[in-house]
Design a protein around this motif. Structure first.
Motif, mmCIF file in Angstrom:
data_model
loop_
_atom_site.group_PDB
_atom_site.id
_atom_site.type_symbol
_atom_site.label_atom_id
_atom_site.label_comp_id
_atom_site.label_asym_id
_atom_site.label_seq_id
_atom_site.Cartn_x
_atom_site.Cartn_y
_atom_site.Cartn_z
ATOM 1 N N LEU B 17 43.126 57.645 -15.073
ATOM 2 C CA LEU B 17 42.120 58.647 -15.438
ATOM 3 C C LEU B 17 41.158 58.131 -16.505
ATOM 4 O O LEU B 17 40.256 58.839 -16.926
ATOM 5 C CB LEU B 17 42.813 59.922 -15.933
ATOM 6 N N LEU B 50 45.332 70.188 -19.245
ATOM 7 C CA LEU B 50 46.677 69.673 -18.997
ATOM 8 C C LEU B 50 46.994 68.589 -20.024
ATOM 9 O O LEU B 50 46.250 67.609 -20.151
ATOM 10 C CB LEU B 50 46.780 69.099 -17.588
ATOM 11 N N ARG B 208 49.347 65.621 -10.783
ATOM 12 C CA ARG B 208 48.233 65.445 -9.839
ATOM 13 C C ARG B 208 47.897 66.748 -9.116
ATOM 14 O O ARG B 208 46.729 67.066 -8.894
ATOM 15 C CB ARG B 208 48.564 64.368 -8.808
ATOM 16 N N LEU B 211 45.918 68.733 -11.512
ATOM 17 C CA LEU B 211 44.600 68.148 -11.793
ATOM 18 C C LEU B 211 43.638 68.280 -10.609
ATOM 19 O O LEU B 211 42.420 68.231 -10.786
ATOM 20 C CB LEU B 211 44.741 66.672 -12.195
ATOM 21 N N VAL B 216 41.419 72.705 -13.822
ATOM 22 C CA VAL B 216 42.261 71.880 -14.700
ATOM 23 C C VAL B 216 41.657 70.504 -14.986
ATOM 24 O O VAL B 216 41.252 69.791 -14.067
ATOM 25 C CB VAL B 216 43.675 71.707 -14.084
ATOM 26 N N GLU B 217 41.597 70.140 -16.255
ATOM 27 C CA GLU B 217 41.176 68.795 -16.682
ATOM 28 C C GLU B 217 42.266 68.219 -17.597
ATOM 29 O O GLU B 217 42.945 68.974 -18.296
ATOM 30 C CB GLU B 217 39.862 68.860 -17.460
ATOM 31 N N PRO B 218 42.405 66.887 -17.616
ATOM 32 C CA PRO B 218 43.377 66.298 -18.550
ATOM 33 C C PRO B 218 42.817 66.290 -19.974
ATOM 34 O O PRO B 218 41.623 66.061 -20.169
ATOM 35 C CB PRO B 218 43.521 64.857 -18.026
#
Lengths: 120, 374
Positions: B17, B50, B208, B211, B216-218
């Protein structure tokens, strides 16, 4: 003429006025910039003086004067909206202009090719 | 990066990522993704973020007297914790200082599930084993821990397991496509959200799946820090440590009646005499207090900045323990300690930043009200 320092500043010479900012690479490393403190117009600075403070979401960093001279203009716009530095570091988001006596001070700094090699 | 750093089960995913990895509490962790700290912070407040928090310690306490045994090490009511309920707690020392802060959940099977700080994990386990008598302490090393935080967290996670009906600080085990998920409705951002323990070998697939969802974003440790600071939450090692007791740290709210003077199970935890006396008595004006601090200007006052009662004073009265820029409140925010007599909101104070005294004000915490689902 544009020159670059190892501290990731860019210097643009026009007559006896040098405009100073930080490079795009520098703003990227700093992350989101939230606060900029600039020197006062009229200040006499010596090479190596800490003249600018940048606070990003991560940490505070100093920018040193790359040349001896007098601060003749500062960019008030980046004090009001520090995020401009992230958007246009090598353009509209310059930091200050310094009036110099001796143009040869710039000789020691890198040209664009040398700087690109440094950050590659 | 040092070779001796540990990696979480999501390490390869972080690299994929584009995360910038840093050493943190012995682990190589993502401090930010290409999105950047500011946008990650704001995304968590408006959608869902996340977080990989697998570096934190996950422990199970097994035994008929686990709750009563644990009460010998924490000033919280653990016996009073209902089924599938979770509670914020801290280990104290004989002086009343805080050894670590943690979450304790009572699972449906009766075991206690603890989540402790990464940096304190080894010491906590040793401390528990030394004092818990017949209760067994199991360190869980085959599960990752993820946090999904933000107003869209429920929408996102409910596509995988039915979390809609969970209340704040409820802890439940759900079977899922990714094995059993140990889910609690909690977090450390001031947002509604969940913390999810998942088997290490299913963690990446689970991450995953989340995401891939539009909400949802990390989110990296950088934004985790500014989110928790806006929420007025303590970072162990910065805002609380063995030299701060719960009263000084303004965490008295986390000590239930049952453990206080006159309670059913009064005291009998390390430092009980100091802590219970301070809770019962009027505040000592000279004792230090954790407070929120808002600098007047736009420049942050960070950890280590010394605080002065008057602009020209020689002797500091306190120190900033956490400081940053708050992206959601759009101004700098700090926490620190001052004498109790200066702890009232509205009190003016000075912080020394790069040799210059800058004005600031004591403010009520949190900087941004929490949006927990009660």
């Amino acid at each position: 003429m544009i020159k670059f320092t190892e501290d990731h500043e860019w210097l643009s010479l026009d007559g006896d006025i040098v405009t100073v900012g930080i490079t795009d690479h520098a703003q990227e490393q700093l992350g989101d910039i939230v606060f900029v403190e600039l020197p006062e117009v009229g200040t006499q600075v010596s090479k190596g003086d800490e003249v600018v403070v940048i606070e990003s979401v991560k940490a505070a960093s100093d920018i040193v004067a790359p040349l001896d001279g007098e601060i003749v203009e500062i960019n008030e716009g980046i004090i009001d909206v520090p995020g401009k530095v992230n958007e246009d570091a090598e353009g509209a988001a310059w930091f200050f202009k310094v009036k110099i006596d001796d143009e040869s001070q710039l000789d020691e700094y890198m040209d664009e090719t040398a700087y690109k090699d440094l950050i590659a | 990066m040092g070779e001796n750093l540990e990696k979480t089960p999501l390490h390869a995913l972080h690299l994929e990522l584009g995360a910038r990895m840093v050493p943190f509490a012995g682990y190589e962790m993502p401090v930010q993704y290409p999105t950047g700290v500011m946008k990650e912070h704001l995304h968590t407040r408006t959608a869902a973020g996340l977080f990989d928090v697998s570096h934190m310690g996950q422990l199970l306490l097994e035994g008929d007297n686990a709750a009563l045994d644990l009460e010998r090490l924490v000033p919280q009511s653990i016996c009073g914790l209902g089924d599938r309920r979770q509670r914020y707690a801290f280990f104290t020392n004989e002086d009343g200082g805080i050894l670590d802060d943690l979450m304790v959940a009572r699972r449906a099977d009766g075991d206690l599930f603890l989540v402790v700080n990464a940096a304190c994990k080894a010491a906590d386990i040793a401390h528990l084993r030394r004092h818990l008598g017949a209760t067994t302490v199991i360190e869980i090393t085959d599960r990752a821990l993820l946090a999904l935080q933000g107003p869209a967290a429920e929408t996102a996670l409910s596509r995988i397991v039915p979390v809609e009906s969970m209340a704040f600080m409820e802890s439940t085990v759900f079977p899922s496509d990714f094995g059993n998920l140990w889910v609690s409705r909690s977090g450390y951002t001031g947002e509604d959200g969940f913390e999810i323990s998942v088997a290490c070998d299913r963690a990446e697939d689970f991450a995953r799946a989340l995401l891939e969802m539009p909400e949802v974003e990390p989110i990296g440790l950088g934004a985790r820090d500014s989110l928790r600071l806006e929420a007025g939450l303590c970072l162990y090692g910065n805002d609380i440590d063995a030299s701060t007791d719960p009263v000084q740290a303004d965490l008295g709210w986390a000590i239930q009646k049952a453990r206080r003077k006159g309670g059913d199970r009064e005291g009998k935890f390390p430092g009980d005499s100091v802590i219970l006396r301070k809770l019962a008595d009027a505040a000592d004006d000279a004792d230090k207090r954790r407070v929120g601090i808002r600098p007047d200007g736009r420049g942050p006052m960070r950890e280590g900045v010394q605080l002065f009662e008057n602009e020209a004073d020689d002797t500091p009265v306190g120190t900033i323990t956490s400081g940053a820029f708050g992206p959601s409140v759009d101004h700098p925010i700090s926490m620190g300690y001052v004498p109790a007599r200066l702890a009232h909101p509205g009190t003016r104070i000075w912080g020394e930043v790069r040799g210059k005294r800058q004005p600031a004000e004591i403010v009520r915490l949190p900087f941004r009200p929490a949006t927990y689902k009660r």
